[in-house]
Write an enzyme that holds these catalytic residues in place. Structure first.
Site, PDB file in Angstrom:
ATOM      1  CG  HIS A  53     -24.967 -85.558  23.535  1.00  0.00           C
ATOM      2  ND1 HIS A  53     -24.808 -85.214  24.846  1.00  0.00           N
ATOM      3  CD2 HIS A  53     -25.834 -84.663  23.001  1.00  0.00           C
ATOM      4  CE1 HIS A  53     -25.577 -84.156  25.111  1.00  0.00           C
ATOM      5  NE2 HIS A  53     -26.206 -83.806  24.009  1.00  0.00           N
TER       6      HIS A  53
ATOM      7  CG  ASP B 167     -28.597 -81.372  16.542  1.00  0.00           C
ATOM      8  OD1 ASP B 167     -27.884 -81.469  17.549  1.00  0.00           O
ATOM      9  OD2 ASP B 167     -29.421 -80.448  16.380  1.00  0.00           O
TER      10      ASP B 167
HETATM   11  C1  SDX Z   1     -26.213 -80.712  20.603  1.00  0.00           C
HETATM   12  O1  SDX Z   1     -24.476 -80.418  25.195  1.00  0.00           O
HETATM   13  C2  SDX Z   1     -25.732 -80.572  24.807  1.00  0.00           C
HETATM   14  O2  SDX Z   1     -26.593 -80.933  25.585  1.00  0.00           O
HETATM   15  C3  SDX Z   1     -25.995 -80.215  23.364  1.00  0.00           C
HETATM   16  C4  SDX Z   1     -27.374 -80.571  22.818  1.00  0.00           C
HETATM   17  C5  SDX Z   1     -28.464 -79.726  23.457  1.00  0.00           C
HETATM   18  O3  SDX Z   1     -29.628 -80.180  23.450  1.00  0.00           O
HETATM   19  O4  SDX Z   1     -28.163 -78.578  23.886  1.00  0.00           O
HETATM   20  O5  SDX Z   1     -27.646 -81.953  23.039  1.00  0.00           O
HETATM   21  C6  SDX Z   1     -27.468 -80.303  21.311  1.00  0.00           C
HETATM   22  O6  SDX Z   1     -25.338 -79.899  20.468  1.00  0.00           O
HETATM   23  C7  SDX Z   1     -26.078 -82.132  20.142  1.00  0.00           C
HETATM   24  C8  SDX Z   1     -24.673 -82.422  19.464  1.00  0.00           C
HETATM   25  C9  SDX Z   1     -24.733 -81.911  18.012  1.00  0.00           C
HETATM   26  N1  SDX Z   1     -23.393 -81.915  17.423  1.00  0.00           N
HETATM   27  C10 SDX Z   1     -23.057 -82.782  16.445  1.00  0.00           C
HETATM   28  O7  SDX Z   1     -23.787 -83.685  16.048  1.00  0.00           O
HETATM   29  C11 SDX Z   1     -21.667 -82.534  15.855  1.00  0.00           C
HETATM   30  C12 SDX Z   1     -20.902 -83.863  15.740  1.00  0.00           C
HETATM   31  N2  SDX Z   1     -20.593 -84.318  17.116  1.00  0.00           N
HETATM   32  C13 SDX Z   1     -19.255 -84.002  17.620  1.00  0.00           C
HETATM   33  O8  SDX Z   1     -18.817 -82.719  17.256  1.00  0.00           O
HETATM   34  C14 SDX Z   1     -19.099 -84.371  19.106  1.00  0.00           C
HETATM   35  O9  SDX Z   1     -19.604 -85.637  19.255  1.00  0.00           O
HETATM   36  C15 SDX Z   1     -19.724 -83.481  20.160  1.00  0.00           C
HETATM   37  C16 SDX Z   1     -19.306 -82.056  20.036  1.00  0.00           C
HETATM   38  C17 SDX Z   1     -21.204 -83.556  20.109  1.00  0.00           C
HETATM   39  C18 SDX Z   1     -19.266 -84.007  21.544  1.00  0.00           C
HETATM   40  O10 SDX Z   1     -17.902 -83.798  21.611  1.00  0.00           O
HETATM   41  P1  SDX Z   1     -17.062 -84.253  22.930  1.00  0.00           P
HETATM   42  O11 SDX Z   1     -17.951 -84.739  23.998  1.00  0.00           O
HETATM   43  O12 SDX Z   1     -16.103 -83.159  23.250  1.00  0.00           O
HETATM   44  O13 SDX Z   1     -16.345 -85.547  22.396  1.00  0.00           O
HETATM   45  P2  SDX Z   1     -14.888 -85.554  21.793  1.00  0.00           P
HETATM   46  O14 SDX Z   1     -14.768 -84.480  20.765  1.00  0.00           O
HETATM   47  O15 SDX Z   1     -13.937 -85.557  22.936  1.00  0.00           O
HETATM   48  O16 SDX Z   1     -14.869 -86.962  21.020  1.00  0.00           O
HETATM   49  C19 SDX Z   1     -14.553 -88.175  21.702  1.00  0.00           C
HETATM   50  C20 SDX Z   1     -14.032 -89.109  20.611  1.00  0.00           C
HETATM   51  C21 SDX Z   1     -12.911 -88.481  19.783  1.00  0.00           C
HETATM   52  O17 SDX Z   1     -12.125 -89.560  19.268  1.00  0.00           O
HETATM   53  P3  SDX Z   1     -10.730 -89.951  20.085  1.00  0.00           P
HETATM   54  O18 SDX Z   1      -9.929 -88.662  20.209  1.00  0.00           O
HETATM   55  O19 SDX Z   1     -11.201 -90.514  21.418  1.00  0.00           O
HETATM   56  O20 SDX Z   1     -10.057 -90.989  19.182  1.00  0.00           O
HETATM   57  O21 SDX Z   1     -15.096 -89.380  19.669  1.00  0.00           O
HETATM   58  C22 SDX Z   1     -14.733 -88.875  18.388  1.00  0.00           C
HETATM   59  C23 SDX Z   1     -13.635 -87.859  18.616  1.00  0.00           C
HETATM   60  O22 SDX Z   1     -12.809 -87.757  17.464  1.00  0.00           O
HETATM   61  N3  SDX Z   1     -15.948 -88.241  17.849  1.00  0.00           N
HETATM   62  C24 SDX Z   1     -16.353 -88.363  16.582  1.00  0.00           C
HETATM   63  C25 SDX Z   1     -17.580 -87.665  16.528  1.00  0.00           C
HETATM   64  N4  SDX Z   1     -17.857 -87.143  17.737  1.00  0.00           N
HETATM   65  C26 SDX Z   1     -16.844 -87.501  18.549  1.00  0.00           C
HETATM   66  N5  SDX Z   1     -15.823 -88.982  15.512  1.00  0.00           N
HETATM   67  C27 SDX Z   1     -16.527 -88.890  14.339  1.00  0.00           C
HETATM   68  N6  SDX Z   1     -17.721 -88.234  14.214  1.00  0.00           N
HETATM   69  C28 SDX Z   1     -18.263 -87.614  15.284  1.00  0.00           C
HETATM   70  N7  SDX Z   1     -19.434 -86.970  15.163  1.00  0.00           N
END
Ligand code: SDX
Length: 428
Positions: A308, A366
């Site tokens: 998140h 989710d």
């Molecule tokens: C919602 O914003 C809100 O408030 C949203 C929400 C709401 O109520 O409106 O809470 C609802 O959208 C919840 C999130 C649902 N999405 C998912 O579950 C999809 C999977 N999650 C990822 O896509 C991700 O975690 C996000 C989009 C939720 C957050 O992305 P960020 O904050 O931009 O984080 P990032 O992409 O910069 O990741 C940071 C690190 C990265 O690794 P490094 O580059 O540091 O090595 O964490 C890793 C990412 O690769 N990472 C994951 C991951 N999520 C982040 N690795 C594996 N699996 C994941 N799910």
């Protein structure tokens, strides 16, 4: 008294610039850089707005470090356990929780507005079978405005509450109709003898001219899901609603756009993607393979339902939903299928694996809502639609808060241009 400021020094020109620090009632302060471009001739750069506050708001506060979420100052766990979704919708719109009488009146107001014009059915007819209900929902909300154009005068603040009630009340009906049409089933009209959430389940599951009983535990589980999704500060879809609202577009247009933003699998589409991913993994024996892929930087695979942008501790909503999942399981709803076993193994590994711990990737709202909706036998294509029904009061409240600002600045960020220049052929 000297205002607290942040000083920025441009070491190319040795110029110094001071920007005021603004404090909220709680949470991080902000540095007001509104004059930064005018002062420096440069833009700030913040991909995904990770460090950018876009507005002042009194609606929702999130403390990502503590895993805290409050609507209008009320903690989410209090609202989820002691109030209903309609209480929460009333709170978001009216800034206070309703008394018993006010809640009864609000419930009647919702029921009165729960029907949609019969001619809207022609719009549903236009979609192919199995059209994704999110596409139908987004189109239908925009279409709603054509039936209520006399109420679209956004220069009349007293119209805002009317628009708000119509959109909130009609969303479950449109959602249920979209599902029934996509399955080729007869539509079930709202039953004014049922409450908001029960009515939605009834319209989803009912049969013409046949009474059906719905289990209170299922109604409470879905009502809590709606409450937990009701608002969430300036997330991607709420930012979309505010951006559209900043052009003075009415809330039907803004919320139709918000539905589109929410549909993405990185946002509200994640709950459907969680189930699809669990089905794709298929068995506990394959979990390790996919955990490995999720950790591989060169593999775009991500664990749906984990991570998140704000919560770097657990998502408080996920904690409440986990309790609901366990209660449903005790009642034999959501049997311990292979899919649940896969989910439990993924959660167990992710909570102990260095990759996830170091990046603070916990199960989010989710992850558990997808499993609960699966247990309630709601089709996965409807999961994001359920999210929309819950989030609608928050979107409308945020649109109204924007309109009530003394002046509205149209949302118009700039860019760092890295494209070609000087390609225009010179006159010979
Ligand atoms: C919602 O914003 C809100 O408030 C949203 C929400 C709401 O109520 O409106 O809470 C609802 O959208 C919840 C999130 C649902 N999405 C998912 O579950 C999809 C999977 N999650 C990822 O896509 C991700 O975690 C996000 C989009 C939720 C957050 O992305 P960020 O904050 O931009 O984080 P990032 O992409 O910069 O990741 C940071 C690190 C990265 O690794 P490094 O580059 O540091 O090595 O964490 C890793 C990412 O690769 N990472 C994951 C991951 N999520 C982040 N690795 C594996 N699996 C994941 N799910």
């Amino acid at each position: 008294m000297q205002k607290d400021t942040v000083t920025i020094i441009n070491n190319r020109t040795n110029e110094k610039f001071e920007y005021p620090i603004l404090d909220g009632t709680v949470g991080p302060s902000v540095v007001d850089i509104s004059t930064f471009y005018q002062d420096t001739g440069m833009f700030t750069f913040d991909r995904g707005y990770t460090s950018t506050a876009s507005c002042r708001s009194k609606i929702t506060y999130i403390d990502g470090g503590k895993g805290q979420l409050m609507y209008r100052g009320y903690d989410i766990s209090y609202l989820a356990k002691n109030r209903t979704f309609l209480d929460t919708a009333y709170l978001l719109l009216n800034k206070t929780l309703p008394s018993k009488e006010e809640l009864e009146d609000f419930s009647i107001e919702m029921k009165k507005r729960s029907f949609i014009r019969e001619s809207m059915k022609k719009l549903f007819d236009a979609f192919p079978d199995n059209a994704h209900p999110m596409a139908i929902l987004s189109a239908s909300v925009s279409a709603l405005s054509t039936f209520y154009f006399e109420h679209l005068d956004i220069d009349k603040p007293n119209e805002y509450m009317e628009m708000a009630k119509r959109i909130i009340a009609k969303m479950p009906t449109i959602a249920a109709f979209a599902h029934r049409y996509s399955q080729g089933l007869p539509i079930i009209y709202p039953d004014l003898g049922r409450g908001f959430t029960e009515n939605f389940l009834y319209m989803l599951r009912g049969y013409p001219h046949r009474h059906i009983d719905l289990k209170p535990i299922e109604i409470k589980a879905l009502d809590t899901i709606f409450t937990l999704h009701a608002d969430h500060e300036q997330n991607a879809s709420t930012t979309t609603v505010r951006n559209v609202g900043s052009t003075h577009a009415h809330p039907y247009a803004a919320i139709s756009a918000g539905i589109g933003a929410l549909w993405g699998r990185a946002h509200g589409g994640a709950n459907e993607s969680v189930i699809r991913q669990l089905e794709m993994i298929g068995s506990v024996d394959r979990v390790d393979e996919f955990i490995k892929r999720a950790k591989d930087k060169d593999d775009p695979f991500r664990l749906m339902g984990f991570g998140h942008r704000v919560y770097k501790n657990f998502d408080p909503r996920a904690k409440i939903l986990k309790e609901i999942r366990d209660k449903l399981m005790e009642e034999g709803i959501g049997v311990n299928s292979e899919l649940v076993k896969v989910a439990n193994k993924i959660e167990k590994i992710a909570l102990s694996d260095e990759y996830f711990i170091s990046r603070k990737l916990y199960p989010n709202v989710d992850f558990h809502s997808g499993l609960i909706l699966q247990a309630l036998k709601i089709p996965k294509e409807m999961f994001a639609v359920i999210f929309v029904i819950g989030r609608t009061p928050g979107w409308v409240a945020q649109w109204i808060e924007l309109q009530e600002q003394p002046t509205i600045k149209i949302a118009r960020p700039r860019q760092l241009y890295v494209g070609p220049v000087d390609r225009t052929p010179k006159d010979d």
